[in-house]
Design an enzyme around this catalytic site. Structure first.
Site, PDB file in Angstrom:
ATOM      1  N   CYS A   1       0.832  -1.207   0.000  1.00 23.71           N
ATOM      2  CA  CYS A   1       0.000   0.000   0.000  1.00 23.71           C
ATOM      3  C   CYS A   1       0.865   1.254   0.000  1.00 23.71           C
ATOM      4  CB  CYS A   1      -0.918  -0.001   1.216  1.00 23.71           C
ATOM      5  SG  CYS A   1      -1.878   1.526   1.401  1.00 23.71           S
TER       6      CYS A   1
ATOM      7  N   CYS B   1       0.579   3.588   3.349  1.00 29.87           N
ATOM      8  CA  CYS B   1       1.126   3.190   4.642  1.00 29.87           C
ATOM      9  C   CYS B   1       2.475   3.877   4.838  1.00 29.87           C
ATOM     10  CB  CYS B   1       1.295   1.673   4.692  1.00 29.87           C
ATOM     11  SG  CYS B   1      -0.265   0.757   4.835  1.00 29.87           S
TER      12      CYS B   1
ATOM     13  N   HIS C   1      -6.503   1.813   2.061  1.00 33.56           N
ATOM     14  CA  HIS C   1      -6.092   2.582   3.236  1.00 33.56           C
ATOM     15  C   HIS C   1      -7.088   3.718   3.498  1.00 33.56           C
ATOM     16  CE1 HIS C   1      -2.570   3.595   5.891  1.00 33.56           C
ATOM     17  NE2 HIS C   1      -3.266   4.710   5.993  1.00 33.56           N
TER      18      HIS C   1
ATOM     19  N   HIS D   1      -8.463   7.019   3.629  1.00 36.60           N
ATOM     20  CA  HIS D   1      -7.974   8.297   3.100  1.00 36.60           C
ATOM     21  C   HIS D   1      -9.106   9.022   2.392  1.00 36.60           C
ATOM     22  CE1 HIS D   1      -7.932   5.961  -0.630  1.00 36.60           C
ATOM     23  NE2 HIS D   1      -7.790   7.105  -1.296  1.00 36.60           N
TER      24      HIS D   1
END
Length: 353
Positions: A70, A73, A167, A169
């Site tokens: 990812c 991260c 993720h 966001h």
């Protein structure tokens, strides 16, 4: 809040927002990146009068990478990412594959937490307040760019929405024009002001909803309701009770109360369809007054606009999505399968105990 601005290896800006004032951010982006090249172009539709961003370079953007690759991260050992440091609270950076760039505006990514498996609803109130402060700061900074006329902070959540990075966001789009949806609101605002001798349409809508049956939750400084003519099966509008044009104008009392109200709203969204259901996909969109001139909207000023957040899901019932088919996509006429009054009732039923 401590703010630290730095640059990534390809020249893009990255900003850390930290809860602690003594946090040091000096990690360097070690990736061998070339300068970002974009082909973003704004084209006007002569018949509809709106704008389309042509951004062919986005075809090569990162698409559903495995969790251990990812790019949102933190960097860990030799696994390098968009965030050079090994941890972060909130971070904002220029999108590597922007829809808008240069004279066409700007696109940024907002990472809410370094925890890949978290969600906005799982943040603490302190973390959610930091996100609000980051949205506010970016709105201020982007509004001063010469090409920018309107700033749009939003979160897309879930693969059903089209999210390609898991993720937690959101994004910020800084447009070089007033968006079509905002222009519609401003025209309605101007027409209502003229027809009523000066009454504010946003105030009238909020007053009507406060007196009705579609309020989902209410606090001292905020109110959330399902609108009378909701477009989506489950759609909630969140307004500060004191009308302000943008995030910058929120007072400290409203800022302090926002995290508990918004987190409760998101958690209710995750409970709409019952236990065992996957997380509810949604779009959360802040509507702020444009920073450009409003001469075309007779008699309307920025202060007439009302900051608000619109939260909605494309899921209409368990296991079924609301698709924008012929009427919606072809003619912009929405057909809602869930009565707004029932949607509001359901969102009250799933309140936290």
């Amino acid at each position: 809040m401590k703010k630290t601005s730095t640059r990534l290896a390809d020249g893009r800006e990255l900003i850390y927002y930290d809860l602690r004032d003594d946090t040091v951010r000096d990690a360097v982006d070690r990736r061998p990146l070339d300068r970002t090249v974009t082909t973003s172009e704004i084209r006007r539709d002569a018949l509809l009068g709106d704008a389309v961003a042509i951004a062919s370079h986005r075809q090569g953007r990162t698409y559903h990478p495995p969790a251990d690759e990812c790019p949102l991260c933190p960097t860990r050992d030799e696994r390098l990412s968009e965030i050079p440091d090994a941890s972060y609270d909130v971070v904002v950076f220029e999108n590597r594959f922007p829809s808008l760039a240069g004279d066409s505006g700007r696109c940024e990514v907002v990472c809410f937490t370094s925890d890949h498996d978290a969600s906005f609803a799982g943040l603490t109130e302190e973390q959610a307040r930091l996100v609000l402060d980051a949205w506010t700061d970016r709105t201020s900074e982007l509004s001063h760019l010469p090409a920018v006329e309107q700033v749009f902070c939003f979160e897309n959540r879930g693969e059903e929405i089209g999210v390609t990075l898991g993720h937690p966001h959101g994004q910020i789009y800084a447009y070089p024009f007033t968006t079509p949806r905002t222009a519609l609101m401003l025209r309605s605002l101007a027409a209502h002001k003229e027809a009523t001798g000066g009454e504010n349409l946003f105030d009238a809508v909020v007053e009507r909803e406060l007196a009705g049956e579609r309020v989902v939750l209410e606090s001292e400084h905020w109110v959330a309701f399902v609108p009378y003519a909701a477009h989506w099966p489950y759609e909630v509008h969140l307004y500060p009770k004191r009308r302000v044009p943008d995030l910058l104008a929120l007072d400290e009392a409203a800022r302090t109360e926002f995290p508990q109200v918004y987190l409760e709203l998101l958690r209710r969204f995750d409970r709409i369809f019952g236990e065992g259901e996957p997380p509810t996909p949604y779009i959360a969109a802040w509507h702020q007054a444009p920073f450009g001139a409003l001469e075309e909207f007779d008699g309307v000023t920025r202060d007439d606009f009302a900051l608000h957040l619109e939260l909605f899901t494309v899921r209409r019932t368990s296991g079924k999505l609301k698709f924008l088919a012929g009427s919606e996509s072809g003619m912009s006429v929405f057909i809602n399968d869930v009565p707004p009054e029932r949607a509001a009732e359901r969102l009250r039923e799933v309140a936290s105990s």
